[in-house]
Design an enzyme around this catalytic site. Structure first.
Site, PDB file in Angstrom:
ATOM      1  CG  ASN A   1       9.455 -54.237  -5.346  1.00  0.00           C
ATOM      2  OD1 ASN A   1       9.257 -53.779  -5.853  1.00  0.00           O
ATOM      3  ND2 ASN A   1      10.030 -54.098  -4.064  1.00  0.00           N
TER       4      ASN A   1
ATOM      5  CD  GLU B   1       9.232 -52.926   0.016  1.00  0.00           C
ATOM      6  OE1 GLU B   1       9.165 -51.544   0.553  1.00  0.00           O
ATOM      7  OE2 GLU B   1       9.927 -53.572  -0.823  1.00  0.00           O
TER       8      GLU B   1
ATOM      9  CB  CYS C   1      13.856 -63.509  -3.967  1.00  0.00           C
ATOM     10  SG  CYS C   1      12.722 -64.189  -4.159  1.00  0.00           S
TER      11      CYS C   1
ATOM     12  CB  CYS D   1      11.366 -65.198  -7.236  1.00  0.00           C
ATOM     13  SG  CYS D   1      10.077 -63.505  -6.522  1.00  0.00           S
TER      14      CYS D   1
ATOM     15  CD  GLU E   1      11.612 -61.201  -8.985  1.00  0.00           C
ATOM     16  OE1 GLU E   1      10.506 -60.466  -9.055  1.00  0.00           O
ATOM     17  OE2 GLU E   1      12.906 -61.036  -9.498  1.00  0.00           O
TER      18      GLU E   1
ATOM     19  CB  CYS F   1       9.055 -60.773  -5.438  1.00  0.00           C
ATOM     20  SG  CYS F   1      10.170 -61.164  -3.820  1.00  0.00           S
TER      21      CYS F   1
HETATM   22  N1  THU Z   1      11.903 -57.935  -4.385  1.00  0.00           N
HETATM   23  C1  THU Z   1      11.521 -58.712  -5.689  1.00  0.00           C
HETATM   24  O1  THU Z   1      10.453 -57.959  -5.788  1.00  0.00           O
HETATM   25  N2  THU Z   1      12.056 -60.011  -6.528  1.00  0.00           N
HETATM   26  C2  THU Z   1      13.145 -60.218  -6.041  1.00  0.00           C
HETATM   27  O2  THU Z   1      13.507 -61.391  -6.599  1.00  0.00           O
HETATM   28  C3  THU Z   1      14.324 -59.848  -4.890  1.00  0.00           C
HETATM   29  C4  THU Z   1      13.552 -59.021  -3.694  1.00  0.00           C
HETATM   30  C5  THU Z   1      11.983 -57.366  -3.440  1.00  0.00           C
HETATM   31  C6  THU Z   1      10.729 -57.344  -2.717  1.00  0.00           C
HETATM   32  C7  THU Z   1      10.905 -55.707  -1.153  1.00  0.00           C
HETATM   33  O3  THU Z   1      10.078 -55.820  -1.796  1.00  0.00           O
HETATM   34  C8  THU Z   1      12.010 -55.173  -1.754  1.00  0.00           C
HETATM   35  O4  THU Z   1      12.863 -55.890  -2.576  1.00  0.00           O
HETATM   36  C9  THU Z   1      13.342 -55.435  -0.808  1.00  0.00           C
HETATM   37  O5  THU Z   1      13.898 -57.022  -0.540  1.00  0.00           O
END
Ligand code: THU
Length: 160
Positions: free
Chosen positions: A62, A64, A112, A115, A75, A73
Site C-alpha cells: 500500500n 499512502e 477490501c 480490491c 493488492e 491498496c
Molecule cells: N489496504 C490495503 O492495502 N489493502 C486492503 O485490502 C485494505 C486496506 C491499505 C489501504 C491503507 O493504506 C491502509 O491499508 C489502511 O486502510
C-alpha cells in the site's frame, strides 16, 4: 418472492507453516513487500504477491498519500503492475498479508471491496480463477479458490 442463499467455501490453514511450500514462498514475497509499504498515516502495512503463468512474481504494497484517497491498496498496486508489465500473462495466485504498526495482527485480513472488484476484472478477462490467500502478520491463513468466491454479485462488464 423467493429467497436465494449464497454460500462461500473457504479453506483455513492454522498457520503459514501449514501452507504448501510454493505458497509459503509466494506469501514470503508478500511479507517482504509488506515491509516496504508506505503507510505513515494508517500505520497499517499490506503486502501482496502475484504468481503469473510465466512464473514471474509481481509484488505490491500500500502506498499512502497526504490526500488520503489518492493512496492505493497493496493488492491493486500489484495487480495493475502485473497488467501493465505482463499484459498477456494469466494471474494464477495471489498472497496477501497485513500488519498494523500498533498491534499484533493475528487475524486474516481480506482484501477490501475495491480490491476485490479490481481483481475480479482480471479473473473475468483471463477466464481463469485466481487463487487468493490472505493472512495477518501471523496466525491463520485463508484460501479462496477464486476471487468470485469472495465477491458474490460482482459487477461484470457483460452488462455494459
Ligand atoms: N489496504 C490495503 O492495502 N489493502 C486492503 O485490502 C485494505 C486496506 C491499505 C489501504 C491503507 O493504506 C491502509 O491499508 C489502511 O486502510
Amino acid at each position: 418472492m423467493k429467497e436465494v442463499k449464497i454460500e462461500t467455501t473457504l479453506e483455513i490453514y492454522d498457520d503459514y507453516n501449514e501452507l504448501p511450500q510454493s505458497i509459503q514462498a509466494l506469501m514470503q514475497s508478500a511479507i517482504d513487500a509488506r515491509n516496504n509499504a508506505y503507510a505513515p498515516y494508517s500505520k497499517f502495512n499490506v503486502g501482496a504477491a502475484i504468481l503469473l503463468d510465466n512464473n514471474e512474481v509481481v509484488i505490491g504494497s500500500n502506498q499512502e498519500n497526504a490526500c488520503y484517497p489518492s493512496g492505493l491498496c497493496a493488492e491493486r498496486t500489484a495487480i495493475y503492475y502485473a497488467g501493465a508489465k505482463y499484459p498477456e500473462a494469466k494471474i494464477l495466485k495471489m498472497a496477501i498479508t497485513a500488519s498494523s504498526q500498533n498491534q499484533v495482527t493475528d487475524q486474516p485480513i481480506p482484501p477490501c471491496g475495491s480490491c476485490r472488484q479490481s481483481i475480479a476484472e482480471y479473473e473475468i478477462k483471463q477466464d481463469l480463477q485466481i487463487e487468493i490467500y490472505f493472512m495477518g502478520a501471523k496466525g491463520k491463513v485463508v484460501k479462496s479458490h477464486s476471487l468470485a468466491n469472495l465477491l458474490p454479485l460482482l459487477f461484470e462488464n457483460s452488462v455494459l
